[in-house]
Design a protein around this motif. Structure first.
Motif, PDB file in Angstrom:
ATOM      1  N   SER A  93       0.826  -1.217   0.000  1.00 62.89           N
ATOM      2  CA  SER A  93       0.000   0.000   0.000  1.00 62.89           C
ATOM      3  C   SER A  93       0.856   1.260   0.000  1.00 62.89           C
ATOM      4  O   SER A  93       0.392   2.338  -0.384  1.00 62.89           O
ATOM      5  CB  SER A  93      -0.935   0.003   1.206  1.00 62.89           C
ATOM      6  OG  SER A  93      -0.202   0.077   2.429  1.00 62.89           O
ATOM      7  N   ALA A  94       2.142   1.117   0.385  1.00 62.22           N
ATOM      8  CA  ALA A  94       3.046   2.272   0.403  1.00 62.22           C
ATOM      9  C   ALA A  94       3.457   2.705  -0.997  1.00 62.22           C
ATOM     10  O   ALA A  94       4.049   3.776  -1.168  1.00 62.22           O
ATOM     11  CB  ALA A  94       4.290   1.944   1.229  1.00 62.22           C
ATOM     12  N   TYR A  95       3.110   1.875  -1.999  1.00 64.75           N
ATOM     13  CA  TYR A  95       3.592   2.146  -3.361  1.00 64.75           C
ATOM     14  C   TYR A  95       2.465   2.502  -4.325  1.00 64.75           C
ATOM     15  O   TYR A  95       2.676   2.587  -5.536  1.00 64.75           O
ATOM     16  CB  TYR A  95       4.370   0.929  -3.880  1.00 64.75           C
ATOM     17  CG  TYR A  95       5.499   0.569  -2.947  1.00 64.75           C
ATOM     18  CD1 TYR A  95       6.640   1.358  -2.865  1.00 64.75           C
ATOM     19  CD2 TYR A  95       5.394  -0.539  -2.105  1.00 64.75           C
ATOM     20  CE1 TYR A  95       7.659   1.053  -1.973  1.00 64.75           C
ATOM     21  CE2 TYR A  95       6.419  -0.851  -1.217  1.00 64.75           C
ATOM     22  CZ  TYR A  95       7.544  -0.051  -1.159  1.00 64.75           C
ATOM     23  OH  TYR A  95       8.553  -0.346  -0.284  1.00 64.75           O
ATOM     24  N   LEU A  96       1.281   2.737  -3.771  1.00 64.25           N
ATOM     25  CA  LEU A  96       0.167   3.167  -4.607  1.00 64.25           C
ATOM     26  C   LEU A  96       0.313   4.642  -4.967  1.00 64.25           C
ATOM     27  O   LEU A  96       1.044   5.402  -4.325  1.00 64.25           O
ATOM     28  CB  LEU A  96      -1.152   2.961  -3.857  1.00 64.25           C
ATOM     29  CG  LEU A  96      -1.517   1.528  -3.485  1.00 64.25           C
ATOM     30  CD1 LEU A  96      -2.800   1.510  -2.653  1.00 64.25           C
ATOM     31  CD2 LEU A  96      -1.662   0.666  -4.731  1.00 64.25           C
ATOM     32  N   TYR A  97      -0.389   5.055  -6.009  1.00 64.97           N
ATOM     33  CA  TYR A  97      -0.412   6.474  -6.355  1.00 64.97           C
ATOM     34  C   TYR A  97      -0.910   7.288  -5.166  1.00 64.97           C
ATOM     35  O   TYR A  97      -1.879   6.900  -4.497  1.00 64.97           O
ATOM     36  CB  TYR A  97      -1.335   6.714  -7.551  1.00 64.97           C
ATOM     37  CG  TYR A  97      -0.710   6.374  -8.884  1.00 64.97           C
ATOM     38  CD1 TYR A  97      -0.014   7.329  -9.615  1.00 64.97           C
ATOM     39  CD2 TYR A  97      -0.828   5.084  -9.410  1.00 64.97           C
ATOM     40  CE1 TYR A  97       0.552   7.010 -10.836  1.00 64.97           C
ATOM     41  CE2 TYR A  97      -0.275   4.759 -10.628  1.00 64.97           C
ATOM     42  CZ  TYR A  97       0.423   5.732 -11.345  1.00 64.97           C
ATOM     43  OH  TYR A  97       0.989   5.417 -12.548  1.00 64.97           O
ATOM     44  N   PRO A  98      -0.268   8.407  -4.863  1.00 58.11           N
ATOM     45  CA  PRO A  98      -0.731   9.246  -3.751  1.00 58.11           C
ATOM     46  C   PRO A  98      -2.152   9.759  -3.994  1.00 58.11           C
ATOM     47  O   PRO A  98      -2.611   9.866  -5.142  1.00 58.11           O
ATOM     48  CB  PRO A  98       0.279  10.404  -3.744  1.00 58.11           C
ATOM     49  CG  PRO A  98       1.475   9.887  -4.485  1.00 58.11           C
ATOM     50  CD  PRO A  98       0.943   8.935  -5.511  1.00 58.11           C
ATOM     51  N   ASP A  99      -2.820  10.064  -2.937  1.00 60.08           N
ATOM     52  CA  ASP A  99      -4.161  10.641  -3.055  1.00 60.08           C
ATOM     53  C   ASP A  99      -4.090  11.947  -3.846  1.00 60.08           C
ATOM     54  O   ASP A  99      -3.160  12.739  -3.688  1.00 60.08           O
ATOM     55  CB  ASP A  99      -4.754  10.910  -1.668  1.00 60.08           C
ATOM     56  CG  ASP A  99      -5.016   9.621  -0.906  1.00 60.08           C
ATOM     57  OD1 ASP A  99      -5.135   8.560  -1.554  1.00 60.08           O
ATOM     58  OD2 ASP A  99      -5.063   9.679   0.341  1.00 60.08           O
ATOM     59  N   ASN A 100      -5.097  12.160  -4.670  1.00 66.85           N
ATOM     60  CA  ASN A 100      -5.228  13.400  -5.447  1.00 66.85           C
ATOM     61  C   ASN A 100      -4.059  13.634  -6.414  1.00 66.85           C
ATOM     62  O   ASN A 100      -3.760  14.772  -6.793  1.00 66.85           O
ATOM     63  CB  ASN A 100      -5.370  14.618  -4.517  1.00 66.85           C
ATOM     64  CG  ASN A 100      -6.553  14.495  -3.584  1.00 66.85           C
ATOM     65  OD1 ASN A 100      -7.641  14.075  -4.016  1.00 66.85           O
ATOM     66  ND2 ASN A 100      -6.354  14.838  -2.317  1.00 66.85           N
ATOM     67  N   PHE A 101      -3.398  12.532  -6.778  1.00 69.75           N
ATOM     68  CA  PHE A 101      -2.280  12.636  -7.719  1.00 69.75           C
ATOM     69  C   PHE A 101      -2.822  12.799  -9.144  1.00 69.75           C
ATOM     70  O   PHE A 101      -3.707  12.058  -9.569  1.00 69.75           O
ATOM     71  CB  PHE A 101      -1.411  11.383  -7.647  1.00 69.75           C
ATOM     72  CG  PHE A 101      -0.159  11.441  -8.480  1.00 69.75           C
ATOM     73  CD1 PHE A 101       0.999  12.006  -7.976  1.00 69.75           C
ATOM     74  CD2 PHE A 101      -0.130  10.923  -9.773  1.00 69.75           C
ATOM     75  CE1 PHE A 101       2.152  12.058  -8.728  1.00 69.75           C
ATOM     76  CE2 PHE A 101       1.011  10.969 -10.525  1.00 69.75           C
ATOM     77  CZ  PHE A 101       2.168  11.543 -10.007  1.00 69.75           C
ATOM     78  N   THR A 102      -2.306  13.783  -9.857  1.00 69.74           N
ATOM     79  CA  THR A 102      -2.735  14.031 -11.241  1.00 69.74           C
ATOM     80  C   THR A 102      -1.731  13.410 -12.193  1.00 69.74           C
ATOM     81  O   THR A 102      -0.571  13.829 -12.250  1.00 69.74           O
ATOM     82  CB  THR A 102      -2.848  15.539 -11.522  1.00 69.74           C
ATOM     83  OG1 THR A 102      -3.780  16.120 -10.603  1.00 69.74           O
ATOM     84  CG2 THR A 102      -3.310  15.782 -12.957  1.00 69.74           C
ATOM     85  N   ARG A 103      -2.187  12.425 -12.947  1.00 67.63           N
ATOM     86  CA  ARG A 103      -1.296  11.752 -13.886  1.00 67.63           C
ATOM     87  C   ARG A 103      -1.216  12.528 -15.204  1.00 67.63           C
ATOM     88  O   ARG A 103      -2.216  13.074 -15.677  1.00 67.63           O
ATOM     89  CB  ARG A 103      -1.780  10.331 -14.184  1.00 67.63           C
ATOM     90  CG  ARG A 103      -1.908   9.446 -12.969  1.00 67.63           C
ATOM     91  CD  ARG A 103      -2.132   8.001 -13.400  1.00 67.63           C
ATOM     92  NE  ARG A 103      -2.662   7.195 -12.314  1.00 67.63           N
ATOM     93  CZ  ARG A 103      -2.843   5.881 -12.388  1.00 67.63           C
ATOM     94  NH1 ARG A 103      -2.544   5.234 -13.503  1.00 67.63           N
ATOM     95  NH2 ARG A 103      -3.329   5.215 -11.352  1.00 67.63           N
ATOM     96  N   ILE A 104      -0.029  12.521 -15.783  1.00 63.34           N
ATOM     97  CA  ILE A 104       0.164  13.085 -17.119  1.00 63.34           C
ATOM     98  C   ILE A 104       0.091  11.933 -18.110  1.00 63.34           C
ATOM     99  O   ILE A 104       0.685  10.873 -17.905  1.00 63.34           O
ATOM    100  CB  ILE A 104       1.530  13.792 -17.212  1.00 63.34           C
ATOM    101  CG1 ILE A 104       1.587  14.937 -16.207  1.00 63.34           C
ATOM    102  CG2 ILE A 104       1.804  14.290 -18.628  1.00 63.34           C
ATOM    103  CD1 ILE A 104       2.986  15.483 -15.991  1.00 63.34           C
TER     104      ILE A 104
END
Length: 881
Positions: free
Chosen positions: A706-717
């Motif tokens: 779970s430490a390697y998931l995308y951070p909350d509210n992360f905006t992907r390009i």
């Protein structure tokens, strides 16, 4: 979806079939066809050899601070067109570490404005001048640094130049490994002294453009395989890479092709054994763009950075990125291997003092637009901002470019026509190669056309011209400065006008200057049907006809050739109306000024040809493989000639070239005399023994996925490569329905225990066993200028190694001497143990045989008036040297 995880291991069997170095499978075609490459594991961990010690200490301290995600981000490119450079590794914002910028090319900054277009590698090689090798590297490195680049994707020494028609030979230096080795050593030193990382490429046996990526044609299932034996690898193709490593090159780029049927970027023998173990390479290996074909197996085989990071351009998928995160978490890539990747990258960063060589707003340009404003993420068209700062980084480098271009010009024939006075009654200039490209010097993308004067080849190894001085404009300025008359015809096919003007020049005892060229480049661009490699060795634009049309009317015709390499001149070089022939190479932006310097005697030509000019194409004995020869499978390119390429082949086959390797005339004459050999005491050669330390690791891995998931509210390009996982389940995150099934683990790939050092390796410094570089002999000779003007002479030292399988002579050293008329200079050159050694396949080490060895000194490979024995002994057993 992420790529299937099992596919990351699919290529492992390619490297597991044999245990002897470069073992061969005999077929009716050739004993090399279907050769295989042996497995060599584990991947050696860097140790900070030699002057790398401080850089390693700093890198290790930095890596100790990094999380798994940050280490993965450092090793994986962010994707094609995702940032401003042609290659960008992920950044580490928590620690203020910017994304690394990697940028072409080996002769200037690709895609940038207000930067210089330097002379090509083959042109600077023709100077045979160590000072110019270094200065050109330093000036290029300075410009890259001032544009905010971290890694210059050059110099190029692969291709070496096995085939005369090879498309990218001009990016490198010479088909001779010693000339190339000295040139790359000085170039790497120059680039890195300027404060950026040099990336020596393309590793290795990358000798043609056809099929380098498996297509075209589209039905091929794999890229071409360069098949070669162990001796050929060591004595020819690996030789200059050893010099680059010894010079401290921070990076090495692995090539597209396969070597003995294993892709170079996942070939454990090439990367783990030869480069990192035998040569002691301390920097990082990065892939050519999309030359990575697997994830886990390429990591275990020694790859340290993948470029541009995505599987195919803008695919949004990656063999590494999140898949590397998964591989470390599930144990298929050990932590120490990832840590070693990160340490190697950062050690190179510190080794050239990148922290002390940063510039504001770096990188200060965008590869994807010349406009001031544009998208920082070009493919995704996101974050519209200022992307170009139009920083002028040229300084006074034009002076060095002009000097290299002039001193790299080779005078091949002169019956007394040169130098010109500038006061000829009528000067006439012929040929499109004298004039401007009608679309401008940068009018064809990546120089992908042959319009106007040729000053560089085409492909990714190019740069934009800030300007290009054409021969016609420079000659016109010179003639008019003397109030002379000059006319020209630049249409190669205007036969009537050409004949009329040439006849007029002949009638008034004028001079006819004919310019012709031959182009080549990288295979992704096709020019006049040439898919990178040249289809033939004749002049382009019917250059031979142009020359014949002029010589039929003008008895004082000077031919100037801008070519990527050798061309066939047999139809006209002996014509008495051809009074001079000049090879001007690929001179860069100062082309016209440099040729004027030579034509009018402002510079006395002293360049020597860095390759052989044959009377017929078949005389070279090697050829580009133009047609697939293995069905849908990887074309098999068998290097059956071994070490016998270029002049070595001509000597062995007793073929007389038109102009031999190392040949070049001057406006004066030189005489050689008084060879002397001084032997130096040295300790007997001792093969390296012992073991490395245990593989180090830096920091602990958190196994909580779970430490390697995308951070909350992360905006992907869009299409950007990140290290994050989509799911806490590794199998679900991989998207691989076969996750955990049928894995093939390479024996030894996970062994972190101390490893044995190889005999040819080193405990002390990069480049191989340090005793290889002991000076055993110093050779001196007298060179006298017997003419009337000051001039440069390149004195060349060759060695006969004496064995039945050795070339007649091999170049080992040289020096460019400036000598006044009537004066004598002393040529002095050292011979190292490596210079006198052969590769012993049984011992897997260099050995000096007791065959009689002789030193030869002269002005070319076939003009060696002086010789002296090297007192090593007779017989065939290894000597104590």
């Amino acid at each position: 979806m992420l790529l299937l995880h099992s596919a990351l291991l699919a290529a492992l069997p390619l490297a597991l079939a044999q245990t002897a170095p470069f073992a061969n499978t005999s077929t009716p075609d050739s004993p090399l066809t279907n050769a295989t490459s042996p497995p060599k594991y584990p991947s050696p961990w860097g140790s900070g050899l030699g002057d790398w010690a401080e850089a390693y200490q700093k890198a290790e301290a930095f890596v100790k601070q990094l999380t798994l995600l940050e280490k993965v981000n450092l090793t994986t490119g962010v994707g094609w067109e995702s940032e401003k450079c042609v290659g960008n590794a992920g950044n580490l914002p928590r620690l203020g570490f910017k994304s690394l910028c990697l940028q072409d090319s080996p002769l200037g900054i690709r895609f940038a404005d207000f930067a210089s277009a330097f002379s090509s590698g083959v042109t600077v090689a023709a100077t045979w001048d160590r000072k110019l090798f270094y200065q050109r590297g330093y000036d290029m490195g300075t410009e890259h640094k001032l544009k905010g680049i971290d890694v210059q994707l050059g110099p190029a020494i692969g291709p070496l130049g096995r085939t005369a028609a090879g498309g990218r030979n001009w990016e490198g230096f010479s088909p001779d490994p010693s000339l190339t080795g000295i040139a790359v050593y000085e170039t790497v030193k120059g680039i890195q002294d300027a404060g950026i990382i040099a990336c020596t490429k393309h590793y290795i046996a990358n000798e043609q453009e056809h099929f380098r990526q498996g297509s075209p044609p589209s039905y091929l299932t794999a890229a071409i395989s360069s098949n070669l034996d162990d001796v050929t690898m060591h004595e020819l193709y690996l030789w200059p890479f050893a010099d680059a490593v010894r010079a401290g090159t921070g990076a090495v780029m692995c090539s597209y092709n396969q070597v003995n049927n294993s892709y170079a970027c996942q070939n454990s023998y090439l990367q783990n054994y030869l480069l990192k173990n035998e040569l002691g390479f301390q920097g990082f290996i990065l892939s050519d763009w999309s030359a990575q074909h697997s994830g886990v197996s390429s990591a275990l085989a020694g790859l340290d950075m993948t470029m541009p990071g995505d599987v195919s351009f803008d695919s949004g998928t990656s063999y590494w990125g999140p898949n590397l995160t998964i591989a470390v978490l599930n144990g298929t890539v050990p932590q120490w291997r990832l840590d070693d990747m990160a340490v190697r990258i950062l050690a190179s960063w510190y080794y050239v003092d990148r922290p002390g060589n940063q510039v504001e707003n770096s990188p200060t340009f965008s590869s994807w637009t010349q406009d001031t404003f544009g998208f920082q993420h070009a493919y995704a068209e996101e974050r519209y901002t200022q992307v170009n700062y139009h920083v002028d980084v040229q300084r006074e480098h034009y002076l060095g470019i002009r000097e290299v271009a002039a001193k790299g010009t080779v005078l091949l024939k002169n019956t007394g026509a040169l130098p010109l006075t500038g006061k000829e009654k009528l000067t006439t200039v012929f040929g499109s190669d004298a004039a401007e490209n009608q679309y401008g010097p940068n009018g064809c993308a990546d120089r992908g056309c042959d319009n106007g004067t040729l000053a560089m080849g085409w492909g990714s190894g190019t740069a934009n011209f800030p300007y290009l001085i054409t021969p016609l404009e420079a000659i016109k300025a010179e003639v008019r400065s003397n109030r002379g008359n000059i006319e020209s015809v630049i249409d190669d096919y205007a036969y009537t006008q050409i004949a009329a003007l040439a006849r007029r020049a002949g009638d008034v005892d004028g001079v006819c200057l004919v310019f012709a060229n031959s182009d080549a480049g990288e295979g992704y661009i096709v020019v006049d049907g040439n898919e990178g490699d040249r289809n033939n060795l004749t002049l382009w634009h019917n250059g031979d006809t142009l020359i014949q049309n002029v010589t039929s009317q003008c008895n004082n015709t000077v031919v100037v050739l801008h070519t990527v390499g050798a061309v066939l001149v047999d139809e006209w070089y002996e014509n008495p109306n051809v009074t001079a022939i000049i090879w001007a190479g690929l001179p860069g932006q100062e082309s016209g000024n440099a040729i004027v310097d030579i034509l009018y005697g402002k510079e006395n030509p002293g360049g020597k040809t860095p390759f052989t000019w044959a009377a017929a194409r078949e005389d070279y004995g090697t050829e580009v493989l133009y047609e697939p020869n293995n069905g849908v499978n990887a074309p098999q390119d068998d290097f059956t000639e071994g070490i016998f390429i270029d002049y070595r082949h001509f000597d062995r086959a007793n073929i007389t070239p038109i102009y031999e390797f190392g040949f070049g005339l001057s406006y004066t004459t030189f005489e050689y005399s008084d060879i002397q050999v001084q032997a130096h005491p040295s300790k007997p050669y001792t093969p390296t023994s012992g073991r490395t330390s245990r593989a180090p690791t830096y920091g602990a891995i958190n196994n909580d996925t779970s430490a390697y998931l995308y951070p909350d509210n992360f905006t992907r390009i869009e299409a950007y490569i990140y290290p994050y996982l989509n799911f806490t389940s590794l199998s679900q995150s991989s998207g691989d329905p076969q996750y955990g099934i049928n894995y093939t683990f390479p024996a030894g790939g996970y062994d972190s225990s101390p490893q044995p050092l190889v005999p040819a390796g080193s405990k002390v410094s990069p480049g191989g066993n340090e005793a290889l570089y002991d000076v055993l002999f110093t050779v001196t000779a007298s060179v006298t200028n017997t003419g009337k003007v000051i001039g440069d002479e390149v004195a060349q030292l060759y060695v006969s190694l004496g064995g039945p399988n050795d070339p007649k002579v091999v170049l080992r050293n040289f020096d460019r001497l400036t000598i006044a008329p009537g004066e004598t200079a002393t040529f002095k050159a050292d011979l190292t143990r490596r210079d006198l050694s052969n590769w012993n396949t049984a011992a897997q080490d260099w050995l000096v045989s007791n065959y009689t060895k002789t030193a030869h000194v002269g002005s070319s490979s076939r003009k060696l008036p002086l010789s002296a024995p090297l007192n090593i002994g007779g017989g065939s057993s290894p000597s104590p040297y």
